[in-house]
Design a protein around this motif. Structure first.
Motif, PDB file in Angstrom:
ATOM      1  N   LYS A  27      -3.053 -11.413   7.301  1.00 18.18           N
ATOM      2  CA  LYS A  27      -3.599 -11.980   6.064  1.00 18.18           C
ATOM      3  C   LYS A  27      -4.641 -11.041   5.443  1.00 18.18           C
ATOM      4  CE  LYS A  27      -2.859 -16.714   7.750  1.00 18.18           C
ATOM      5  NZ  LYS A  27      -1.825 -17.144   6.825  1.00 18.18           N
ATOM      6  N   ILE A  28      -5.493 -10.454   6.274  1.00 21.20           N
ATOM      7  CA  ILE A  28      -6.521  -9.547   5.756  1.00 21.20           C
ATOM      8  C   ILE A  28      -5.890  -8.266   5.217  1.00 21.20           C
ATOM      9  CG2 ILE A  28      -8.535  -8.154   6.355  1.00 21.20           C
ATOM     10  CD1 ILE A  28      -9.257 -10.312   8.424  1.00 21.20           C
ATOM     11  N   LEU A  29      -4.899  -7.728   5.915  1.00 19.45           N
ATOM     12  CA  LEU A  29      -4.219  -6.522   5.450  1.00 19.45           C
ATOM     13  C   LEU A  29      -3.533  -6.766   4.111  1.00 19.45           C
ATOM     14  CD1 LEU A  29      -2.720  -5.227   8.827  1.00 19.45           C
ATOM     15  CD2 LEU A  29      -4.583  -4.208   7.516  1.00 19.45           C
ATOM     16  N   ARG A  30      -2.987  -7.945   3.932  1.00 15.85           N
ATOM     17  CA  ARG A  30      -2.376  -8.290   2.647  1.00 15.85           C
ATOM     18  C   ARG A  30      -3.442  -8.344   1.551  1.00 15.85           C
ATOM     19  NH1 ARG A  30       1.793 -13.285   2.258  1.00 15.85           N
ATOM     20  NH2 ARG A  30       2.821 -11.940   3.769  1.00 15.85           N
ATOM     21  N   GLU A  31      -4.601  -8.896   1.897  1.00 16.73           N
ATOM     22  CA  GLU A  31      -5.714  -8.968   0.946  1.00 16.73           C
ATOM     23  C   GLU A  31      -6.181  -7.557   0.555  1.00 16.73           C
ATOM     24  OE1 GLU A  31     -10.240 -10.873   0.829  1.00 16.73           O
ATOM     25  OE2 GLU A  31      -8.873 -11.378   2.460  1.00 16.73           O
ATOM     26  N   ILE A  32      -6.274  -6.664   1.531  1.00 21.97           N
ATOM     27  CA  ILE A  32      -6.656  -5.273   1.262  1.00 21.97           C
ATOM     28  C   ILE A  32      -5.621  -4.611   0.359  1.00 21.97           C
ATOM     29  CG2 ILE A  32      -6.915  -2.981   2.308  1.00 21.97           C
ATOM     30  CD1 ILE A  32      -8.115  -4.403   4.779  1.00 21.97           C
ATOM     31  N   TYR A  33      -4.357  -4.815   0.666  1.00 19.30           N
ATOM     32  CA  TYR A  33      -3.255  -4.211  -0.092  1.00 19.30           C
ATOM     33  C   TYR A  33      -3.320  -4.633  -1.558  1.00 19.30           C
ATOM     34  CZ  TYR A  33       1.562  -2.842  -1.230  1.00 19.30           C
ATOM     35  OH  TYR A  33       2.674  -2.271  -1.796  1.00 19.30           O
ATOM     36  N   VAL A  34      -3.500  -5.926  -1.792  1.00 22.63           N
ATOM     37  CA  VAL A  34      -3.554  -6.445  -3.161  1.00 22.63           C
ATOM     38  C   VAL A  34      -4.773  -5.904  -3.899  1.00 22.63           C
ATOM     39  CG1 VAL A  34      -3.860  -8.550  -4.529  1.00 22.63           C
ATOM     40  CG2 VAL A  34      -2.238  -8.520  -2.638  1.00 22.63           C
ATOM     41  N   ALA A  35      -5.909  -5.833  -3.196  1.00 25.43           N
ATOM     42  CA  ALA A  35      -7.139  -5.346  -3.826  1.00 25.43           C
ATOM     43  C   ALA A  35      -6.983  -3.887  -4.262  1.00 25.43           C
ATOM     44  CB  ALA A  35      -8.307  -5.480  -2.848  1.00 25.43           C
ATOM     45  N   VAL A  36      -6.396  -3.053  -3.400  1.00 29.24           N
ATOM     46  CA  VAL A  36      -6.217  -1.643  -3.731  1.00 29.24           C
ATOM     47  C   VAL A  36      -5.225  -1.483  -4.872  1.00 29.24           C
ATOM     48  CG1 VAL A  36      -5.404   0.586  -2.861  1.00 29.24           C
ATOM     49  CG2 VAL A  36      -6.854  -0.859  -1.429  1.00 29.24           C
ATOM     50  N   LYS A  37      -4.135  -2.238  -4.827  1.00 25.17           N
ATOM     51  CA  LYS A  37      -3.125  -2.158  -5.882  1.00 25.17           C
ATOM     52  C   LYS A  37      -3.707  -2.528  -7.242  1.00 25.17           C
ATOM     53  CE  LYS A  37       0.853  -0.771  -4.266  1.00 25.17           C
ATOM     54  NZ  LYS A  37       1.497   0.425  -4.835  1.00 25.17           N
ATOM     55  N   SER A  38      -4.637  -3.481  -7.251  1.00 25.66           N
ATOM     56  CA  SER A  38      -5.166  -3.977  -8.524  1.00 25.66           C
ATOM     57  C   SER A  38      -6.277  -3.103  -9.090  1.00 25.66           C
ATOM     58  CB  SER A  38      -5.668  -5.413  -8.372  1.00 25.66           C
ATOM     59  OG  SER A  38      -6.781  -5.458  -7.491  1.00 25.66           O
ATOM     60  N   SER A  39      -7.118  -2.528  -8.196  1.00 22.37           N
ATOM     61  CA  SER A  39      -8.315  -1.827  -8.708  1.00 22.37           C
ATOM     62  C   SER A  39      -8.657  -0.534  -7.984  1.00 22.37           C
ATOM     63  CB  SER A  39      -9.522  -2.777  -8.653  1.00 22.37           C
ATOM     64  OG  SER A  39      -9.284  -3.954  -9.381  1.00 22.37           O
ATOM     65  N   GLY A  40      -7.745   0.007  -7.185  1.00 18.71           N
ATOM     66  CA  GLY A  40      -7.992   1.297  -6.571  1.00 18.71           C
ATOM     67  C   GLY A  40      -8.580   1.221  -5.175  1.00 18.71           C
ATOM     68  N   SER A  41      -8.660   2.395  -4.533  1.00 22.18           N
ATOM     69  CA  SER A  41      -9.024   2.459  -3.118  1.00 22.18           C
ATOM     70  C   SER A  41     -10.501   2.742  -2.864  1.00 22.18           C
ATOM     71  CB  SER A  41      -8.183   3.543  -2.428  1.00 22.18           C
ATOM     72  OG  SER A  41      -8.422   4.814  -3.024  1.00 22.18           O
ATOM     73  N   ASP A  42     -11.303   2.836  -3.914  1.00 22.44           N
ATOM     74  CA  ASP A  42     -12.733   3.118  -3.758  1.00 22.44           C
ATOM     75  C   ASP A  42     -13.517   1.810  -3.699  1.00 22.44           C
ATOM     76  OD1 ASP A  42     -15.299   4.016  -3.734  1.00 22.44           O
ATOM     77  OD2 ASP A  42     -15.227   5.004  -5.695  1.00 22.44           O
ATOM     78  N   PRO A  43     -14.058   1.447  -2.550  1.00 22.30           N
ATOM     79  CA  PRO A  43     -14.790   0.173  -2.437  1.00 22.30           C
ATOM     80  C   PRO A  43     -15.985   0.078  -3.375  1.00 22.30           C
ATOM     81  CG  PRO A  43     -14.326   1.080  -0.264  1.00 22.30           C
ATOM     82  CD  PRO A  43     -13.986   2.153  -1.257  1.00 22.30           C
ATOM     83  N   SER A  44     -16.598   1.212  -3.716  1.00 24.91           N
ATOM     84  CA  SER A  44     -17.787   1.176  -4.564  1.00 24.91           C
ATOM     85  C   SER A  44     -17.483   0.687  -5.972  1.00 24.91           C
ATOM     86  CB  SER A  44     -18.436   2.565  -4.632  1.00 24.91           C
ATOM     87  OG  SER A  44     -17.580   3.493  -5.272  1.00 24.91           O
TER      88      SER A  44
END
Length: 249
Positions: A27-44
């Motif tokens: 579930k967390i990996l899916r959440e990470i995947y969606v977040a990166v797809k929507s707004s990029g891989s930079d957490p900042s």
């Protein structure tokens, strides 16, 4: 034979725990995947990814798993298109329940969630059918030893939070959804990463479950929801007294 039986029970419990842990990781990996797809891989510059990374740390997810998920989502391949969706209804005993999902097929997920409600004697309603019984908040948690209750209250208010609930187990900080990223970043700069940070649904008033049978049915229903691969979070207004809760363990 008793020793053998005990060993089998221990292995069964460990297997169940490992399976549950794997579900949480998925579930967390899916959440990470969606977040990166929507707004990029930079957490900042990606608040949704920062929230997902906090969840990964909270679950003690290996760093390699997180990095692979970010790398996969950052690739040129379009990959799976996940949709955020929410279902609401009443579980066994009239408990109000909100189910948040990430799914690549809404036509699969909706019937599955509806079936879980129906099988438990509950009823899945329309959007908004129970969410009016909850408040939506940004939520952060810090360990009790981080600061005293008064110090945490002052720090949280300076960061823009609305309220702090402190106990011997830790400090729970609540803020508006719009202010969540600002409050989290302000507190992280001062206190380090929180133990938990996410958007939550908090019940306005509890719904009491007063007997063991009803509590067991409700917990079985909750387990069925959380076992569904598309379900990310489940929120409810159940209030199970401690004497009954102890018998569930």
């Amino acid at each position: 034979m008793a020793g053998h039986s005990q060993f089998k029970n221990i292995m069964h419990r460990k297997g169940a725990q490992d399976k549950k842990r794997a579900k949480i990781f998925t579930k967390i990996l899916r959440e990470i995947y969606v977040a990166v797809k929507s707004s990029g891989s930079d957490p900042s510059s990606n608040p949704k990814l920062r929230v997902a990374l906090i969840s990964a740390r909270e679950a003690n997810m290996p760093k390699d798993n997180v990095e692979r998920a970010i790398a996969k989502a950052s690739g040129e391949d379009a990959g799976t298109d996940y949709i955020e969706t929410r279902y609401e209804g009443y579980g066994p005993g009239g408990v109000a329940v909100i189910v948040e999902c990430l799914t690549d097929n809404r036509n699969r997920t909706a019937p599955e969630v509806r079936f879980i409600f129906s099988k438990a004697g509950g009823n899945m309603g329309e959007s908004g059918s129970v969410s009016f019984m909850f408040d939506r908040f940004g939520y952060l948690r810090y360990p009790a030893e981080k600061l005293s209750a008064d110090e945490m209250f002052e720090a949280a208010l300076e960061a823009g939070a609305e309220n702090v609930e402190s106990t011997d187990e830790g400090h729970e900080i609540y803020c508006s959804v719009d202010d969540f990223a600002t409050v989290r970043d302000n507190l992280t700069a001062k206190l380090g990463d929180p133990e938990s940070g996410k958007l939550i649904w908090k019940a306005k008033s509890p719904h009491a479950i007063t007997d063991l049978d009803s509590a067991q049915k409700f917990m079985k229903f909750m387990d069925a929801l959380e076992d569904n691969d598309d379900v990310q979070s489940v929120w409810d207004n159940a209030d199970i007294p401690s004497d009954i809760a102890e018998k569930l363990n």
